[in-house]
Design a protein around this motif. Sequence first.
Motif, mmCIF file in Angstrom:
data_model
loop_
_atom_site.group_PDB
_atom_site.id
_atom_site.type_symbol
_atom_site.label_atom_id
_atom_site.label_comp_id
_atom_site.label_asym_id
_atom_site.label_seq_id
_atom_site.Cartn_x
_atom_site.Cartn_y
_atom_site.Cartn_z
ATOM 1 N N THR A 161 7.131 -8.004 16.544
ATOM 2 C CA THR A 161 8.136 -6.707 16.617
ATOM 3 C C THR A 161 7.722 -5.869 15.500
ATOM 4 N N ARG A 216 5.717 -13.299 20.695
ATOM 5 C CA ARG A 216 6.947 -13.121 20.481
ATOM 6 C C ARG A 216 7.414 -13.745 19.057
ATOM 7 N N ASP A 218 16.703 -14.010 23.425
ATOM 8 C CA ASP A 218 17.874 -13.655 22.265
ATOM 9 C C ASP A 218 18.869 -15.012 22.098
ATOM 10 N N GLN A 219 19.468 -14.936 23.291
ATOM 11 C CA GLN A 219 20.630 -16.070 23.403
ATOM 12 C C GLN A 219 20.001 -17.482 23.080
ATOM 13 N N SER A 243 18.866 -21.541 16.525
ATOM 14 C CA SER A 243 19.186 -21.381 15.102
ATOM 15 C C SER A 243 20.356 -22.191 14.581
ATOM 16 N N ASP A 258 16.650 -15.583 28.819
ATOM 17 C CA ASP A 258 17.319 -15.078 27.898
ATOM 18 C C ASP A 258 16.785 -15.283 26.392
ATOM 19 N N HIS A 315 9.962 -15.818 17.153
ATOM 20 C CA HIS A 315 10.920 -16.673 17.262
ATOM 21 C C HIS A 315 11.977 -16.645 16.446
ATOM 22 N N GLY A 316 11.961 -16.054 15.281
ATOM 23 C CA GLY A 316 12.721 -15.869 14.159
ATOM 24 C C GLY A 316 13.205 -17.016 13.352
ATOM 25 N N ASN A 318 17.420 -18.265 21.380
ATOM 26 C CA ASN A 318 16.950 -18.452 19.966
ATOM 27 C C ASN A 318 18.217 -18.503 18.897
ATOM 28 N N LYS A 319 19.276 -17.867 19.295
ATOM 29 C CA LYS A 319 20.508 -17.971 18.768
ATOM 30 C C LYS A 319 21.143 -19.554 18.683
#
Length: 343
Positions: free
Chosen positions: A17, A49, A320-321, A327, A318, A51-52, A323-324
Amino acid sequence: MKQQSDIDFVITWVDGTDPVWQKEKAAYSGQEDIQALAAYTDFSKVRYRNHGLLLYWFRGVEQFAPWVRKIHFVTCGHLPPWLDVSNPKLNIVRHDEFIPKVYLPTFNSNAIEMHMHRIKGLSDNFVYFNDDMFLIRPAKETDFFRAGKPCDLLAFQPVVANPANPVMSHLLLNDILVISKYFNKRENVKKQLGKYFNPGYPLKNLIYNMIEVMFPKYTGFFSVHGPVPFCKQTFEELWEKEGDQLSQTSSHRFRSKDDLTIYLLREWQKLTGNFHAKNVDRFFKYFELAENNYELHQTIAKQKKKIICINDVNDQIDFDQINKKLSMAFEEILPKKSSFEKV
């Protein structure tokens, strides 16, 4: 138990990013005909990408592998904003500090990995992690090395033609062609019979080995897609013997079907006998991200394995979802900040 020698961890990371990195990548991608390049180069966005989830990698290492001497964090230059670079166990390693400048900038993981032994201050024995491989339960030094030798599983498995990932099929075949120059399959099996047919191996791998002995030429190897224990001398030996081909890989700014890979070095260690035969697959679990990741969440929550790999290969999910939710799963078992995070 005899104390192991110093063992370091090496982890490579890229922030896909980062706008500066994106601009540089785009500039080098545009130097050639992209349509022509696409036939033999991997430009997939999932390869870069972010992952965070990286902070859970550090939390896992601190909690479950406190014996590690040093963590070498390899990056092109960017860093996570939360990372405390003053931590004495952390060594920030920029690409230009260990990769010859003629090959830079590079966006090719194969090229980066071929030079890891050049990292200043790296221990003779180290474990290489991708940033999608996480410790979720206590791990011991002897999970990775015994008496200074890497722990690994020596098993055959044919390379398959995979239209969904054609570059990888080429890469594995490239590695085998190099192996075939230096090792005779049947002679190596005779020389290391106990390491090919170790009673601790999974039954499927023992059966593969029995079948493969019938064929005189190498068709491929089974490798656990997890952290890999390496000796620096393995890299030095391959650079001495195959420097031209490794230089060729290093010159490819993007992952190419003509590359050699880190799996070549891993198999080289095993075929030379410089390893301790062990079922390293036993404490590891591989996952590919999908819309439904129930088994992955359960494995994390119940800490069913010591190490997991969360491979991102699907650009239709999806992200972002998902990954949330990941987490949240990691937060349940690793809620405490590590000393690698800023206060």
